[in-house]
Design a protein around this motif. Sequence first.
Motif, PDB file in Angstrom:
ATOM      1  N   GLY A 148      -6.301-124.848  -0.199  1.00 34.13           N
ATOM      2  CA  GLY A 148      -5.042-124.569  -0.870  1.00 34.13           C
ATOM      3  C   GLY A 148      -3.923-124.355   0.130  1.00 34.13           C
ATOM      4  N   GLY A 149      -2.702-124.629  -0.274  1.00 38.80           N
ATOM      5  CA  GLY A 149      -1.548-124.420   0.588  1.00 38.80           C
ATOM      6  C   GLY A 149      -1.249-122.942   0.776  1.00 38.80           C
ATOM      7  N   ASN A 150      -0.798-122.587   1.960  1.00 35.24           N
ATOM      8  CA  ASN A 150      -0.449-121.192   2.226  1.00 35.24           C
ATOM      9  C   ASN A 150       0.850-120.812   1.526  1.00 35.24           C
ATOM     10  OD1 ASN A 150      -2.686-120.993   3.915  1.00 35.24           O
ATOM     11  ND2 ASN A 150      -1.500-121.478   5.758  1.00 35.24           N
ATOM     12  N   GLY A 151       0.978-119.546   1.179  1.00 36.96           N
ATOM     13  CA  GLY A 151       2.234-119.065   0.625  1.00 36.96           C
ATOM     14  C   GLY A 151       3.325-119.056   1.677  1.00 36.96           C
ATOM     15  N   GLY A 152       4.549-119.327   1.276  1.00 37.17           N
ATOM     16  CA  GLY A 152       5.668-119.275   2.201  1.00 37.17           C
ATOM     17  C   GLY A 152       5.862-117.862   2.735  1.00 37.17           C
ATOM     18  N   THR A 153       6.217-117.756   3.994  1.00 32.91           N
ATOM     19  CA  THR A 153       6.414-116.434   4.592  1.00 32.91           C
ATOM     20  C   THR A 153       7.619-115.735   3.974  1.00 32.91           C
ATOM     21  OG1 THR A 153       7.746-117.391   6.371  1.00 32.91           O
ATOM     22  CG2 THR A 153       5.385-117.094   6.781  1.00 32.91           C
ATOM     23  N   GLY A 154       7.596-114.400   4.050  1.00 34.49           N
ATOM     24  CA  GLY A 154       8.703-113.598   3.565  1.00 34.49           C
ATOM     25  C   GLY A 154       9.669-113.263   4.690  1.00 34.49           C
ATOM     26  N   LEU A 155      10.188-112.072   4.648  1.00 38.55           N
ATOM     27  CA  LEU A 155      11.163-111.626   5.640  1.00 38.55           C
ATOM     28  C   LEU A 155      10.886-110.177   6.002  1.00 38.55           C
ATOM     29  CD1 LEU A 155      13.854-112.337   7.164  1.00 38.55           C
ATOM     30  CD2 LEU A 155      15.044-111.247   5.257  1.00 38.55           C
ATOM     31  N   ASP A 156      10.810-109.902   7.303  1.00 39.50           N
ATOM     32  CA  ASP A 156      10.668-108.522   7.754  1.00 39.50           C
ATOM     33  C   ASP A 156      12.012-107.810   7.654  1.00 39.50           C
ATOM     34  OD1 ASP A 156       8.012-108.772   8.316  1.00 39.50           O
ATOM     35  OD2 ASP A 156       8.293-109.187  10.444  1.00 39.50           O
ATOM     36  N   SER A 157      11.963-106.528   7.331  1.00 38.25           N
ATOM     37  CA  SER A 157      13.193-105.748   7.255  1.00 38.25           C
ATOM     38  C   SER A 157      12.911-104.319   7.699  1.00 38.25           C
ATOM     39  CB  SER A 157      13.745-105.735   5.832  1.00 38.25           C
ATOM     40  OG  SER A 157      14.872-104.876   5.746  1.00 38.25           O
ATOM     41  N   SER A 158      13.823-103.761   8.466  1.00 40.46           N
ATOM     42  CA  SER A 158      13.704-102.358   8.871  1.00 40.46           C
ATOM     43  C   SER A 158      14.404-101.425   7.887  1.00 40.46           C
ATOM     44  CB  SER A 158      14.304-102.152  10.267  1.00 40.46           C
ATOM     45  OG  SER A 158      15.680-102.471  10.253  1.00 40.46           O
ATOM     46  N   ILE A 159      15.035-101.990   6.854  1.00 40.81           N
ATOM     47  CA  ILE A 159      15.683-101.156   5.840  1.00 40.81           C
ATOM     48  C   ILE A 159      14.602-100.673   4.886  1.00 40.81           C
ATOM     49  CG2 ILE A 159      17.453-101.051   4.045  1.00 40.81           C
ATOM     50  CD1 ILE A 159      18.898-103.319   5.429  1.00 40.81           C
ATOM     51  N   ARG A 160      14.097 -99.503   5.210  1.00 42.54           N
ATOM     52  CA  ARG A 160      12.971 -98.952   4.464  1.00 42.54           C
ATOM     53  C   ARG A 160      12.988 -97.447   4.657  1.00 42.54           C
ATOM     54  NH1 ARG A 160       8.374-100.678   2.067  1.00 42.54           N
ATOM     55  NH2 ARG A 160       6.512 -99.387   2.224  1.00 42.54           N
ATOM     56  N   GLN A 161      12.472 -96.718   3.696  1.00 38.54           N
ATOM     57  CA  GLN A 161      12.511 -95.260   3.762  1.00 38.54           C
ATOM     58  C   GLN A 161      11.845 -94.737   5.030  1.00 38.54           C
ATOM     59  OE1 GLN A 161      10.752 -93.297   0.432  1.00 38.54           O
ATOM     60  NE2 GLN A 161      11.368 -91.278   1.072  1.00 38.54           N
ATOM     61  N   SER A 162      10.724 -95.345   5.428  1.00 36.37           N
ATOM     62  CA  SER A 162       9.997 -94.885   6.605  1.00 36.37           C
ATOM     63  C   SER A 162      10.631 -95.353   7.903  1.00 36.37           C
ATOM     64  CB  SER A 162       8.552 -95.393   6.549  1.00 36.37           C
ATOM     65  OG  SER A 162       8.532 -96.811   6.656  1.00 36.37           O
ATOM     66  N   GLY A 163      11.500 -96.338   7.837  1.00 35.71           N
ATOM     67  CA  GLY A 163      12.109 -96.902   9.028  1.00 35.71           C
ATOM     68  C   GLY A 163      11.243 -97.926   9.732  1.00 35.71           C
ATOM     69  N   VAL A 164      10.021 -98.153   9.232  1.00 38.06           N
ATOM     70  CA  VAL A 164       9.108 -99.120   9.844  1.00 38.06           C
ATOM     71  C   VAL A 164       9.384-100.505   9.276  1.00 38.06           C
ATOM     72  CG1 VAL A 164       6.684 -99.768  10.150  1.00 38.06           C
ATOM     73  CG2 VAL A 164       7.355 -97.354  10.172  1.00 38.06           C
ATOM     74  N   SER A 165       9.499-101.492  10.164  1.00 37.38           N
ATOM     75  CA  SER A 165       9.756-102.857   9.725  1.00 37.38           C
ATOM     76  C   SER A 165       8.634-103.334   8.814  1.00 37.38           C
ATOM     77  CB  SER A 165       9.865-103.777  10.940  1.00 37.38           C
ATOM     78  OG  SER A 165      10.170-105.090  10.552  1.00 37.38           O
ATOM     79  N   THR A 166       9.010-103.857   7.663  1.00 39.65           N
ATOM     80  CA  THR A 166       8.042-104.244   6.637  1.00 39.65           C
ATOM     81  C   THR A 166       8.423-105.588   6.038  1.00 39.65           C
ATOM     82  OG1 THR A 166       7.651-101.921   6.084  1.00 39.65           O
ATOM     83  CG2 THR A 166       6.961-103.548   4.469  1.00 39.65           C
ATOM     84  N   GLY A 167       7.413-106.427   5.786  1.00 39.79           N
ATOM     85  CA  GLY A 167       7.668-107.742   5.213  1.00 39.79           C
ATOM     86  C   GLY A 167       7.712-107.708   3.696  1.00 39.79           C
ATOM     87  N   TYR A 168       8.653-108.440   3.145  1.00 44.46           N
ATOM     88  CA  TYR A 168       8.806-108.591   1.692  1.00 44.46           C
ATOM     89  C   TYR A 168       8.931-110.073   1.358  1.00 44.46           C
ATOM     90  CZ  TYR A 168      10.402-103.724   2.205  1.00 44.46           C
ATOM     91  OH  TYR A 168      10.497-102.400   2.534  1.00 44.46           O
ATOM     92  N   GLY A 169       8.707-110.388   0.086  1.00 43.27           N
ATOM     93  CA  GLY A 169       9.040-111.715  -0.424  1.00 43.27           C
ATOM     94  C   GLY A 169       8.186-112.851   0.081  1.00 43.27           C
ATOM     95  N   GLY A 170       6.849-112.646   0.188  1.00 48.00           N
ATOM     96  CA  GLY A 170       5.938-113.730   0.550  1.00 48.00           C
ATOM     97  C   GLY A 170       5.415-114.454  -0.678  1.00 48.00           C
TER      98      GLY A 170
END
Length: 258
Positions: A167-189
């Motif tokens: 099967g085809g892989n899902g498209g990558t999302g986007l990392d963002s540091s705008i988060r309550q913890s301040g840790v860069s986190t990926g969204y939207g995969g």
Amino acid sequence: FNDTKTGANGFSVSDAGNAGGSNTVEYVICAGGGGGGYGRAAGGGAGGMRTATGLSVSVQDYDVTVGTGGAGSGSAAGGDGNASSLIGSDASGITTVGGGGGGNPGNVPGDGGSGGGTTNDQGAPTIGTGTAGEGNNGGTGAGPSAHGAGGGGGKGAVGGNGSTSAGGNGGTGLDSSIRQSGVSTGYGGGGGGGTYISGPGGTTTDGGGEGGSGDDTGDDGVANTGGGGGGGGHSPSTPRNGGGGGKGMVIIRYKFQN
């Protein structure tokens, strides 16, 4: 915000601040991801994602809507995700589009923030298209009677195309540091595409659900990332369900000024 909150329970601005301190906010808004399709089916597209700094806000209440993910299908294409938004009482604001559901043999994928992937059992595929600035298109299946369905599109890239063995892989999302913890986190995969019998399902990042293989159902997208659901697998005798899309979220960051 992991759930919808409105009026004074939403994002309530009581003081507009000033340019010498802070009078703007930063944000990340993800809509709900699309669900995966049923039986050797494609992955759902990620919910539309928008992020920016320097958004001016005024003294008013802002309704925060967190879109739910689309249902993983047990019979056809996956369900489309639902929109997320930040809307002021003066009707100004921002809205993102829910992800498109993944297609399956006989049913086309949905369009959305990112588009759902598709199979190619009937010849030329109908691609699930993404929304400019919010996501990307889904991937395609390998060809008529081939085993691998396409992955759903993500915020960062188009969905991967399926092959004769995977099967085809899902498209990558986007990392963002705008988060309550301040840790860069990926969204939207995007969700991974499913396969027939033994071929591996599509892999994912940034909240998307992996595609099913053989007797495996598609995995759900991760909650509060807007990830797409994985497409269902297909054993020799039984199609499998797709995974549900992940719920979206809204994050607002601002400098507090005394």
